[in-house]
Scaffold this motif. Structure first.
Motif, short mmCIF file in Angstrom:
data_model
loop_
_atom_site.label_atom_id
_atom_site.label_comp_id
_atom_site.label_asym_id
_atom_site.label_seq_id
_atom_site.Cartn_x
_atom_site.Cartn_y
_atom_site.Cartn_z
N ALA A 43 0.84 -1.20 0.00
CA ALA A 43 0.00 0.00 0.00
C ALA A 43 0.88 1.25 0.00
O ALA A 43 1.78 1.39 0.84
N GLN A 44 0.64 2.14 -0.96
CA GLN A 44 1.41 3.38 -1.11
C GLN A 44 2.92 3.11 -1.21
O GLN A 44 3.74 3.85 -0.67
N ALA A 45 3.26 2.02 -1.88
CA ALA A 45 4.67 1.67 -2.11
C ALA A 45 4.75 0.93 -3.45
O ALA A 45 3.75 0.39 -3.92
N THR A 46 5.93 0.92 -4.04
CA THR A 46 6.09 0.21 -5.31
C THR A 46 6.40 -1.27 -5.05
O THR A 46 6.98 -1.63 -4.01
N ASP A 47 6.04 -2.12 -6.00
CA ASP A 47 6.36 -3.54 -5.87
C ASP A 47 7.87 -3.75 -5.81
O ASP A 47 8.35 -4.61 -5.07
N VAL A 48 8.60 -2.97 -6.58
CA VAL A 48 10.07 -3.09 -6.57
C VAL A 48 10.61 -2.80 -5.17
O VAL A 48 11.47 -3.52 -4.65
N GLY A 49 10.11 -1.74 -4.55
CA GLY A 49 10.55 -1.38 -3.21
C GLY A 49 10.19 -2.42 -2.18
O GLY A 49 10.98 -2.73 -1.27
N VAL A 50 8.99 -2.98 -2.30
CA VAL A 50 8.55 -4.03 -1.37
C VAL A 50 9.43 -5.27 -1.54
O VAL A 50 9.88 -5.86 -0.55
N ASN A 51 9.69 -5.67 -2.77
CA ASN A 51 10.51 -6.86 -3.01
C ASN A 51 11.91 -6.71 -2.42
O ASN A 51 12.48 -7.66 -1.87
N LYS A 52 12.45 -5.52 -2.53
CA LYS A 52 13.79 -5.27 -2.00
C LYS A 52 13.79 -5.40 -0.48
O LYS A 52 14.71 -5.97 0.12
N PHE A 132 -3.09 -16.59 -4.98
CA PHE A 132 -2.72 -17.84 -4.33
C PHE A 132 -3.81 -18.89 -4.40
O PHE A 132 -3.53 -20.07 -4.65
N PHE A 133 -5.06 -18.48 -4.19
CA PHE A 133 -6.14 -19.45 -4.13
C PHE A 133 -6.91 -19.57 -5.45
O PHE A 133 -7.89 -20.31 -5.54
N LYS A 134 -6.45 -18.83 -6.48
CA LYS A 134 -7.01 -18.93 -7.83
C LYS A 134 -8.52 -18.68 -7.88
O LYS A 134 -9.25 -19.32 -8.64
N GLN A 135 -8.97 -17.74 -7.07
CA GLN A 135 -10.37 -17.34 -7.12
C GLN A 135 -10.51 -16.15 -8.09
O GLN A 135 -9.65 -15.28 -8.14
N PRO A 136 -11.61 -16.07 -8.85
CA PRO A 136 -11.76 -15.02 -9.88
C PRO A 136 -12.18 -13.68 -9.30
O PRO A 136 -13.23 -13.13 -9.64
N THR A 137 -11.35 -13.15 -8.40
CA THR A 137 -11.63 -11.85 -7.78
C THR A 137 -10.94 -10.74 -8.55
O THR A 137 -10.00 -10.98 -9.31
N ILE A 138 -11.39 -9.51 -8.32
CA ILE A 138 -10.79 -8.34 -8.97
C ILE A 138 -10.36 -7.35 -7.90
O ILE A 138 -11.20 -6.84 -7.14
N ALA A 139 -9.07 -7.11 -7.82
CA ALA A 139 -8.52 -6.20 -6.82
C ALA A 139 -8.32 -4.83 -7.46
O ALA A 139 -7.48 -4.66 -8.34
N VAL A 140 -9.08 -3.86 -7.02
CA VAL A 140 -9.03 -2.53 -7.63
C VAL A 140 -8.03 -1.64 -6.91
O VAL A 140 -8.28 -1.15 -5.82
N ASP A 141 -6.86 -1.46 -7.53
CA ASP A 141 -5.89 -0.50 -7.01
C ASP A 141 -6.02 0.80 -7.81
O ASP A 141 -6.95 0.97 -8.60
N THR A 142 -5.11 1.73 -7.60
CA THR A 142 -5.21 3.03 -8.28
C THR A 142 -5.10 2.89 -9.80
O THR A 142 -5.76 3.61 -10.55
N HIS A 143 -4.25 1.96 -10.25
CA HIS A 143 -4.10 1.75 -11.68
C HIS A 143 -5.39 1.23 -12.30
O HIS A 143 -5.86 1.73 -13.32
N LEU A 144 -5.96 0.21 -11.67
CA LEU A 144 -7.16 -0.39 -12.22
C LEU A 144 -8.34 0.56 -12.15
O LEU A 144 -9.16 0.62 -13.07
N PHE A 145 -8.42 1.35 -11.08
CA PHE A 145 -9.48 2.34 -10.94
C PHE A 145 -9.39 3.36 -12.08
O PHE A 145 -10.40 3.72 -12.70
#
Length: 224
Positions: A43-52, A132-145
């Motif tokens: 949340a409010q962070a980049t995936d690259v930063g989180v991975n690091k 992880f659980f392969k359920q057909p959910t849609i996660a709305v982040d800022t990009h998707l919104f």
């Protein structure tokens, strides 16, 4: 704003599928627990930063028990490069303890149970259920919104509005990967400040106007 019809929506997801049949999220994880923690931290962070930040953290604490044993101070130290790290560290510790107390140390495959965990909202729950659980959910982040509104694919005033609109628009066979396609599209092509319409694979259906021209190419003058 106008909304695209089902035929246009189907064409869009057909195109995404043709380009990348199996899109993947960009957060690194080992198991359901580390995925949950990574999404909470994102949340409010980049995936690259989180991975690091999580590379060493997940080596030391790949499960709730080892995360609790690590303790708040050490968790905080590992994620201090991430925005809002103090509050996130408290949530990671608390959700780890709650998973032990209520779920036998396992991540539940249930939205309500996930949303009851500290730091976990609907978007985070949907990401974990989908990836992880392969359920057909849609996660709305800022990009998707942004993409849902800008393209006319799923206009809505709130993330939940966009999520519900997409569940109506996305053909069932594309539901599992829909949110990945849209998030990646928003991250790399349909960018917030200036969408790169000149290289957009779905521009022929998108309702956004005027389309952004390619760099160094002047806009055609209006005749008439």
């Amino acid at each position: 704003m106008k909304t695209l019809g089902r035929a246009e929506a189907e064409a869009i997801f057909e195109r995404f599928h043709d380009i990348e049949p199996e899109p993947k999220g960009e957060l690194d994880y080992i198991n359901a627990f580390t995925l949950l923690v990574a999404v909470v931290l994102s949340a409010q962070a980049t995936d690259v930063g989180v991975n690091k930040a999580t590379r060493r953290l997940f080596e030391l604490a790949p499960d709730p028990a080892s995360m609790v044993a690590l303790g708040l101070e050490a968790i905080t130290e590992h994620i201090k490069t991430i925005g809002l790290f103090r509050g996130k560290a408290k949530n990671v510790l608390a959700l780890s303890q709650m998973l032990i107390d209520l779920h036998g140390g396992e991540v539940p495959a249930d939205r309500e149970a996930l949303e009851a965990l500290p730091g976990v909202g609907r978007k985070t729950a949907n990401v974990v259920l989908n990836i992880f659980f392969k359920q057909p959910t849609i996660a709305v982040d800022t990009h998707l919104f942004r993409v849902g509104n800008r393209t006319g694919l799923a206009p809505g005033k709130t993330p939940l509005d966009v999520e519900m609109a997409l569940t109506r628009q996305v053909p069932e066979r594309f539901m599992l990967h829909a949110h990945h396609w849209l998030i990646l599209h928003g991250r790399y092509i349909c960018k917030a400040r200036k969408p790169e319409c000149w290289r957009c694979p779905i521009s022929q259906w998108c309702l956004f106007e005027p389309k952004t021209p390619a760099p160094n190419l002047p806009l055609a003058k209006h005749v008439g």
